[in-house]
Scaffold this motif. Structure first.
Motif, PDB file in Angstrom:
ATOM      1  N   THR A  34      93.790  75.491  17.259  1.00  0.00           N
ATOM      2  CA  THR A  34      93.381  76.200  18.481  1.00  0.00           C
ATOM      3  C   THR A  34      92.994  77.643  18.166  1.00  0.00           C
ATOM      4  OG1 THR A  34      95.703  76.673  18.983  1.00  0.00           O
ATOM      5  CG2 THR A  34      94.704  74.788  20.103  1.00  0.00           C
ATOM      6  N   THR A  35      93.743  78.290  17.284  1.00  0.00           N
ATOM      7  CA  THR A  35      93.412  79.661  16.886  1.00  0.00           C
ATOM      8  C   THR A  35      92.061  79.693  16.190  1.00  0.00           C
ATOM      9  OG1 THR A  35      95.748  80.223  16.635  1.00  0.00           O
ATOM     10  CG2 THR A  35      94.158  81.638  15.486  1.00  0.00           C
ATOM     11  N   LEU A  36      91.852  78.779  15.257  1.00  0.00           N
ATOM     12  CA  LEU A  36      90.584  78.707  14.538  1.00  0.00           C
ATOM     13  C   LEU A  36      89.425  78.459  15.501  1.00  0.00           C
ATOM     14  CD1 LEU A  36      89.096  78.762  11.853  1.00  0.00           C
ATOM     15  CD2 LEU A  36      89.605  76.317  11.617  1.00  0.00           C
ATOM     16  N   MET A  37      89.622  77.572  16.461  1.00  0.00           N
ATOM     17  CA  MET A  37      88.542  77.260  17.406  1.00  0.00           C
ATOM     18  C   MET A  37      88.242  78.455  18.322  1.00  0.00           C
ATOM     19  SD  MET A  37      87.667  74.545  16.119  1.00  0.00           S
ATOM     20  CE  MET A  37      86.224  74.365  17.135  1.00  0.00           C
ATOM     21  N   HIS A  38      89.254  79.254  18.650  1.00  0.00           N
ATOM     22  CA  HIS A  38      89.014  80.474  19.427  1.00  0.00           C
ATOM     23  C   HIS A  38      88.184  81.466  18.614  1.00  0.00           C
ATOM     24  CE1 HIS A  38      91.248  79.758  23.082  1.00  0.00           C
ATOM     25  NE2 HIS A  38      92.261  79.291  22.371  1.00  0.00           N
ATOM     26  N   ILE A  39      88.451  81.543  17.318  1.00  0.00           N
ATOM     27  CA  ILE A  39      87.656  82.412  16.448  1.00  0.00           C
ATOM     28  C   ILE A  39      86.226  81.889  16.378  1.00  0.00           C
ATOM     29  CG2 ILE A  39      87.333  83.217  14.069  1.00  0.00           C
ATOM     30  CD1 ILE A  39      90.466  83.095  13.832  1.00  0.00           C
ATOM     31  N   MET A  40      86.076  80.589  16.226  1.00  0.00           N
ATOM     32  CA  MET A  40      84.743  79.993  16.075  1.00  0.00           C
ATOM     33  C   MET A  40      83.914  80.085  17.359  1.00  0.00           C
ATOM     34  SD  MET A  40      84.809  79.435  12.960  1.00  0.00           S
ATOM     35  CE  MET A  40      83.127  78.848  12.889  1.00  0.00           C
ATOM     36  N   SER A  41      84.579  80.088  18.503  1.00  0.00           N
ATOM     37  CA  SER A  41      83.856  80.190  19.780  1.00  0.00           C
ATOM     38  C   SER A  41      83.663  81.639  20.218  1.00  0.00           C
ATOM     39  CB  SER A  41      84.598  79.419  20.870  1.00  0.00           C
ATOM     40  OG  SER A  41      85.819  80.064  21.178  1.00  0.00           O
ATOM     41  N   ASN A  42      84.096  82.565  19.369  1.00  0.00           N
ATOM     42  CA  ASN A  42      83.964  84.000  19.620  1.00  0.00           C
ATOM     43  C   ASN A  42      84.783  84.503  20.805  1.00  0.00           C
ATOM     44  OD1 ASN A  42      82.034  84.193  17.466  1.00  0.00           O
ATOM     45  ND2 ASN A  42      80.504  83.391  18.880  1.00  0.00           N
ATOM     46  N   SER A  43      85.787  83.744  21.213  1.00  0.00           N
ATOM     47  CA  SER A  43      86.627  84.208  22.318  1.00  0.00           C
ATOM     48  C   SER A  43      87.765  85.096  21.816  1.00  0.00           C
ATOM     49  CB  SER A  43      87.162  83.033  23.129  1.00  0.00           C
ATOM     50  OG  SER A  43      87.980  82.218  22.345  1.00  0.00           O
ATOM     51  N   THR A  44      87.994  85.105  20.514  1.00  0.00           N
ATOM     52  CA  THR A  44      88.974  86.009  19.914  1.00  0.00           C
ATOM     53  C   THR A  44      88.236  87.244  19.431  1.00  0.00           C
ATOM     54  OG1 THR A  44      90.411  84.216  19.209  1.00  0.00           O
ATOM     55  CG2 THR A  44      90.640  86.293  18.033  1.00  0.00           C
ATOM     56  N   LYS A  45      88.576  88.404  19.982  1.00  0.00           N
ATOM     57  CA  LYS A  45      87.888  89.637  19.603  1.00  0.00           C
ATOM     58  C   LYS A  45      88.259  90.095  18.203  1.00  0.00           C
ATOM     59  CE  LYS A  45      86.389  91.757  23.786  1.00  0.00           C
ATOM     60  NZ  LYS A  45      84.975  91.929  23.540  1.00  0.00           N
ATOM     61  N   ASN A  46      89.541  89.978  17.858  1.00  0.00           N
ATOM     62  CA  ASN A  46      90.003  90.445  16.556  1.00  0.00           C
ATOM     63  C   ASN A  46      91.055  89.473  16.035  1.00  0.00           C
ATOM     64  OD1 ASN A  46      90.907  91.774  14.317  1.00  0.00           O
ATOM     65  ND2 ASN A  46      91.563  93.614  15.391  1.00  0.00           N
ATOM     66  N   PRO A  47      90.672  88.602  15.091  1.00  0.00           N
ATOM     67  CA  PRO A  47      91.630  87.602  14.611  1.00  0.00           C
ATOM     68  C   PRO A  47      92.776  88.172  13.794  1.00  0.00           C
ATOM     69  CG  PRO A  47      89.569  87.433  13.411  1.00  0.00           C
ATOM     70  CD  PRO A  47      89.356  88.443  14.508  1.00  0.00           C
ATOM     71  N   GLY A  48      92.675  89.385  13.324  1.00  0.00           N
ATOM     72  CA  GLY A  48      93.765  89.997  12.562  1.00  0.00           C
ATOM     73  C   GLY A  48      93.637  89.711  11.077  1.00  0.00           C
ATOM     74  N   ILE A  49      94.079  90.656  10.300  1.00  0.00           N
ATOM     75  CA  ILE A  49      93.927  90.586   8.854  1.00  0.00           C
ATOM     76  C   ILE A  49      94.701  89.436   8.242  1.00  0.00           C
ATOM     77  CG2 ILE A  49      95.742  92.276   8.361  1.00  0.00           C
ATOM     78  CD1 ILE A  49      92.421  91.896   6.440  1.00  0.00           C
ATOM     79  N   PHE A  50      95.919  89.168   8.717  1.00  0.00           N
ATOM     80  CA  PHE A  50      96.713  88.099   8.125  1.00  0.00           C
ATOM     81  C   PHE A  50      96.134  86.725   8.441  1.00  0.00           C
ATOM     82  CE2 PHE A  50      99.761  91.653   8.308  1.00  0.00           C
ATOM     83  CZ  PHE A  50      99.983  91.776   6.942  1.00  0.00           C
ATOM     84  N   THR A  51      95.581  86.564   9.619  1.00  0.00           N
ATOM     85  CA  THR A  51      94.901  85.313   9.953  1.00  0.00           C
ATOM     86  C   THR A  51      93.667  85.142   9.074  1.00  0.00           C
ATOM     87  OG1 THR A  51      95.674  85.396  12.239  1.00  0.00           O
ATOM     88  CG2 THR A  51      93.743  84.023  11.800  1.00  0.00           C
ATOM     89  N   MET A  52      92.920  86.213   8.875  1.00  0.00           N
ATOM     90  CA  MET A  52      91.726  86.134   8.032  1.00  0.00           C
ATOM     91  C   MET A  52      92.094  85.830   6.578  1.00  0.00           C
ATOM     92  SD  MET A  52      89.191  86.220   9.961  1.00  0.00           S
ATOM     93  CE  MET A  52      88.057  86.089   8.583  1.00  0.00           C
TER      94      MET A  52
END
Length: 80
Positions: A34-52
């Motif tokens: 779900t986190t990855l899909m939020h990043i992919m759909s651009n709904s997450t403004k800043n995924p954070g360094i540790f997630t990246m």
């Protein structure tokens, strides 16, 4: 193109390069799908360094490799 689109396009590029689905990347990186899909759909403004970093680990690249592209060279972030 927004910063979010740059990040999601870069993830998509490496997934295609490695033949990985987003589900496989999620599993390999330990980032919830779900986190990855939020990043992919651009709904997450800043995924954070540790997630990246986790995503990069799942893609078998370094964070430097991820951001080492022409698209990221001249990006300027606004101070909030």
């Amino acid at each position: 193109m927004t910063e979010q689109e740059l990040v999601s396009n870069r993830i998509r590029y490496f997934c295609e390069l490695r033949g990985l689905s987003f589900y496989q990347l999620s599993y390999r990186s330990t980032v919830p799908l779900t986190t990855l899909m939020h990043i992919m759909s651009n709904s997450t403004k800043n995924p954070g360094i540790f997630t990246m970093i986790k995503i990069c680990n799942g893609l078998d690249i370094t964070i430097s490799e991820f951001f080492s592209s022409k698209e990221f060279e001249n990006i300027e972030f606004e101070a909030e």
